[in-house]
Design an enzyme around this catalytic site. Structure first.
Site, PDB file in Angstrom:
ATOM      1  N   ASN A 112      11.236  10.742 -24.078  1.00  0.00           N
ATOM      2  CA  ASN A 112      10.228   9.970 -24.902  1.00  0.00           C
ATOM      3  C   ASN A 112       8.937   9.832 -23.961  1.00  0.00           C
ATOM      4  OD1 ASN A 112      12.400   9.363 -26.859  1.00  0.00           O
ATOM      5  ND2 ASN A 112      13.041   8.113 -25.483  1.00  0.00           N
ATOM      6  N   GLU A 115      13.269  14.047 -16.408  1.00  0.00           N
ATOM      7  CA  GLU A 115      12.659  13.351 -17.387  1.00  0.00           C
ATOM      8  C   GLU A 115      11.421  13.320 -17.114  1.00  0.00           C
ATOM      9  OE1 GLU A 115      14.422  13.421 -20.073  1.00  0.00           O
ATOM     10  OE2 GLU A 115      16.456  13.553 -19.013  1.00  0.00           O
ATOM     11  N   GLU A 167      13.501  22.678 -21.499  1.00  0.00           N
ATOM     12  CA  GLU A 167      14.590  22.167 -20.641  1.00  0.00           C
ATOM     13  C   GLU A 167      14.595  23.076 -19.556  1.00  0.00           C
ATOM     14  OE1 GLU A 167      15.649  19.478 -20.986  1.00  0.00           O
ATOM     15  OE2 GLU A 167      15.532  19.055 -23.194  1.00  0.00           O
TER      16      GLU A 167
END
Length: 899
Positions: free
Chosen positions: A325, A358, A380
């Site tokens: 996020n 991340e 990814e």
């Protein structure tokens, strides 16, 4: 078996109408942790692209209230005349009396409410026990399609918009979102709030204190990276100065996790646990990694980090490992917490790679986002490339999928979050980087990011950026690597003027049929060869773009393809050349480096499994490397031997001989390195010691087992775990349960219930699966339903799947509890892992048939990919056993006679 919709279906059927496009959301959410509910409203502004009399967006698991629509081209507001819901596609459509004209702007306001459940989807709650009382906090997990569970929205990655988040919560809790808070105040009768907010707070009791927190507007972003959280959080903080902007970015890591410690009582070390107020210190390592990674990425990508902060929230209950996020990374305890005084090397590596992964997403995925989920690898693959690159085995199956996979139906997106989208994509990108040169590769990546700043992208955009930086036709070079299924193996034969190299598709179950072997890849060969004077060089210009071709190489001198093992392919040599390469690799200070020796081991075992080379030749290579000193090579050898044991697990005579071979390889390393972990040891020495002890114990080395059991006995009797190094915790726990009884099981249970660290709890859950006593086995299976948190169930399955005595029982358990499990993990990533853990150890035709029969009447559409890959694995094992058992027995017999 039910299957996903075929790729030939019209993808527009699964996509939202394009007549309106969202531009900004104002989202107000009131969180009531005591009642486990949330409610609020969203006002979404939009541009009308073409005239429409309806508005369709995504929503599910919410109760919708009042809806109003406004248009700047029409006077006043209108209430929809009708509304309909599509439960399958999770959509709501609102019919309007007055059409919205093309070119106009408008907004729709929808009131909603929902429950905070433990689903680990959408806006959910995570719970824990504190002094015997159950407490909870709320957080979000929206990827891939669960933002619609928190508020109605256009929940597709292409439909970016800005977000203004407002949170209402009980005083004394902390509100978090993607952006920093601009204001926070207690709500009172005279608070300056809108009528809608006043309506949300009308039910507040006079004695209760509530507050309202408003956050800065976000940049344009996709819904799946929006995040909110509410709870009683503690945090650590630091800041970094960014190299491009010169801005100082505050970094925090929040946690609600309780860690436990020993206390001395009555001069005895007892199990006496108490929650400590300073447990947040276990997040320091992850915070340090984030602080190191963020400015480094900004420098490498040459693109500024655009947000004013970057937080991380550690969660008790989390379906995936972690989630990127924007501005508020979230993830489970095991990937963000570790005790610096008790952490093993694996834990440190996991925290470092996950946090780095991340943070990389702040650029790849968040600043620049794939247009649709078929380009998931653009997110990814790059994020994995920045963390850890592992060439996957999944892609050697007929049931594989390309890196860029057609996935029109959002209901099936979870299936492509696998090693192909992560690791194979990263490996292919690494191969490209090595071929064109890292500097030019990163320059091209920077061009790509800058062109698609705050926008969406597809594969061609990336190739265009790298092509501009390299002056090469990257699209032509890479197209088949991304769009086609599988990867090749190269057959190398020697001729008078060089080597003939032929490419075919690699399949783990055997040679591909012509219909499955049509792809021709552009393959950089990276030929390492000896030159005059004994110097070795690697030719990075040689590339195979046909089915086969001859390349000039002096075969009278040593050579090897795929130097550095950066190419995504296997290499099959003649048996004579393989022995020569293995002998060269075994030399002290060999020019065949660590990566190449590791690749050699994995290649030869994989090729033997596929029936392209005899298994005996693979074992000969392993035997020749028995004097190896590098951890990575031994790790590959250990994986390979463990894999053979697991495949032939129903043949005790073969297993016993493999155990003896395993002991001969690893026990000398244990004798040399011992059991004590010292600060002065290098990371590789620590990892090699752990590997050797684990492998020797797995091979039933008596003196190693005695040592491990002795260390556990001391822990069980005194509560003092000083004789259990963190790196040996898993093997000691598992050994204690496997060779012990109820007392050992109960001691592990105590550690599980009151763990010092997240990894101690994981070690306990895996250890439970090693029980041999039927009563203890039953307790482990019962715990899956009664004790295991949803996020942890895979650890129980992993432990049981590794135990030869419980493997078939696990398959039976899965079948008997299928309805319960499929309901429990509906919509989560977990189900596809349970499918694999429950049956990919099967290796007989009877078991294969039983598996296929079981799923015939099941709706497998949401885990069909994982199931088909598992079935392919079983088929490959059956063929491997049929083809290679005699060869394996003969080689092991010969090896025994030589001892």
């Amino acid at each position: 078996m039910a299957t996903p919709a075929p790729a030939t279906e019209n993808p527009d059927h699964y996509r939202l109408p394009t007549d309106v496009k969202p531009t900004h959301y104002d989202v107000v959410i009131k969180t009531d942790l005591e009642a486990s509910t949330f409610q609020g409203f969203v006002r979404a502004s939009f541009d009308v692209v073409k005239e429409t009399s309806s508005i369709t967006l995504n929503t599910t698991a919410l109760d919708l209230g009042k809806v109003t629509v406004h248009s700047d081209a029409l006077k006043g507001h209108q209430t929809p005349t009708d509304q309909s819901f599509d439960k399958t596609q999770e959509r709501a459509s609102f019919q309007l009396e007055s059409p919205l004209p093309a070119g106009s702007k408008g907004d729709i306001k929808i009131h909603f409410s929902g429950e905070l459940t433990g689903s680990m989807l959408g806006y959910y709650k995570s719970s824990w026990e504190d002094d015997g009382k159950s407490k909870s906090y709320a957080l979000t997990q929206f990827e891939p399609t669960a933002a619609r569970r928190a508020f109605p929205c256009w929940d597709e990655p292409l439909l970016k918009a800005t977000f203004g988040i407002t949170m209402i919560s009980r005083d004394g809790t902390t509100n978090l979102s993607n952006m920093p808070a601009t204001s926070e105040e207690l709500l009172g009768p005279n608070s300056d709030v809108s009528e809608d907010v006043r309506e949300l707070t009308a039910s507040f009791k006079p004695e209760e204190k509530w507050k309202i927190t408003k956050f800065e507007n976000t940049p344009p972003m996709s819904t799946y990276i929006v995040a909110v959280a509410n709870g009683d959080f503690k945090f650590l903080e630091t800041s970094v100065k960014m190299p491009l902007s010169g801005k100082t970015i505050p970094l925090r890591i929040y946690s609600q996790y309780s860690v436990f410690h020993y206390q001395k009582a009555f001069d005895l070390m007892l199990f006496c646990y108490s929650a400590t107020p300073d447990v947040i210190h276990q997040a320091q390592f992850a915070l340090d990694v984030k602080a190191a990674a963020l400015p480094l990425y900004e420098k490498i990508f040459n693109v500024e980090y655009p947000l004013p902060k970057l937080d991380t929230l550690v969660a008790h209950d989390f379906d995936a490992g972690a989630m990127e996020n924007w501005g508020l990374i979230t993830g489970r305890t095991s990937v963000f917490l570790l005790d610096p005084e008790r952490a093993d090397q694996q834990s440190k590596k996991r925290v470092a790679t996950v946090q780095s992964h991340e943070v990389a997403h702040m650029w790849f995925g968040n600043i620049t986002t794939m247009e649709w989920w078929n380009y998931l690898y653009l997110n990814e693959g790059f994020a994995t490339l920045m963390g850890e690159v592992i060439i996957p085995g999944l892609d050697a199956k007929l049931s594989s999928h390309p890196i860029e996979v057609d996935c029109p139906d959002a209901n099936h997106i979870n299936q492509i979050f696998d090693a192909l989208s992560y690791s194979k994509a990263a490996s292919v990108l690494r191969m490209l980087s090595n071929y064109v040169g890292e500097d030019r590769f990163l320059k091209g990546v920077s061009l790509y990011l800058k062109k698609k700043l705050f926008a969406n992208s597809k594969t061609h955009d990336l190739w265009e950026g790298i092509g501009t930086a390299t002056a090469l036709n990257i699209t032509e070079l890479m197209e088949n690597w991304i769009t086609k299924i599988g990867f090749p193996y190269l057959t190398v034969t020697e001729e008078a003027n060089g080597i003939r190299v032929r490419q075919n598709r690699f399949l783990e179950g055997g040679a591909a049929e012509p219909k499955d072997d049509e792809t021709i890849w552009n393959i950089p060969l990276f030929i390492l060869s000896a030159q005059d004077g004994g110097k070795f060089t690697a030719d990075k210009t040689a590339i195979l773009q046909e089915r086969e071709r001859v390349f000039p190489v002096d075969t009278s001198k040593p050579f090897k393809l795929n130097a550095g093992t950066v190419g995504v392919y296997r290499v099959l040599y003649t048996p004579e050349r393989l022995v020569k390469i293995a002998e060269e690799a075994a030399k002290k200070d060999s020019v065949i480096g660590v990566n190449d020796r590791l690749g050699l081991v994995y290649d030869v075992l994989a090729l033997s499994k596929a029936g392209l080379a005899p298994l005996s030749s693979a074992l000969t290579v392993v035997d020749k490397l028995k004097d190896e000193t590098e951890y990575l090579v031994w790790d590959g050898i250990g994986d390979s031997i463990s894999g053979l044991v697991s495949i032939w697990w129903e043949n005790p005579e073969v297993v016993d001989k493999l155990y003896a071979f395993r002991r001969s390889l690893f026990t000398p390393i244990v004798d040399r390195l011992g059991y004590e972990f010292n600060e002065s040891d290098s990371r590789d020495v620590k990892l090699l010691r752990k590997l050797a002890i684990t492998q020797a114990a797995g091979g039933k080395e008596p003196k190693v087992l005695d040592e491990l059991k002795s260390r556990f006995d001391h822990f069980a009797k005194t509560g003092d775990d000083s004789k259990i190094p963190a790196d040996l915790q898993q093997v000691i726990f598992s050994t204690a349960v496997k060779y012990g009884g109820e007392a050992e099981y109960n001691a592990i249970l105590q550690a599980h219930d009151k763990p010092k660290t997240p990894m101690q709890k994981i070690a306990a859950m895996i250890a439970f699966g090693n029980a041999q006593d039927s009563a203890l086995i039953k307790r482990t299976f019962d715990a899956i339903s009664t004790k295991a948190r949803d996020q942890d169930i895979m650890y129980y399955f992993a432990g049981l799947a590794a135990n030869f005595k419980t493997r078939k029982l696990l398959f039976e358990y899965f079948q008997e509890h299928y309805a319960e499990l499929s309901k429990r993990f509906e919509g989560n990533f977990t189900m596809q892992y349970l499918v694999r853990y429950s049956m990919d150890f099967l290796s007989t035709q009877k078991d294969l048939q039983s598996t296929e029969d079981f799923f015939k009447d099941k709706d497998t559409s949401k885990y069909n990919q994982s199931l088909n890959q598992t079935l392919d694995t079983i088929r490959a094992k059956i063929a491997y056993i049929d083809r290679s058992t005699k060869d394996l027995e003969e080689w092991l017999g010969g090896w025994e006679r030589r001892q």
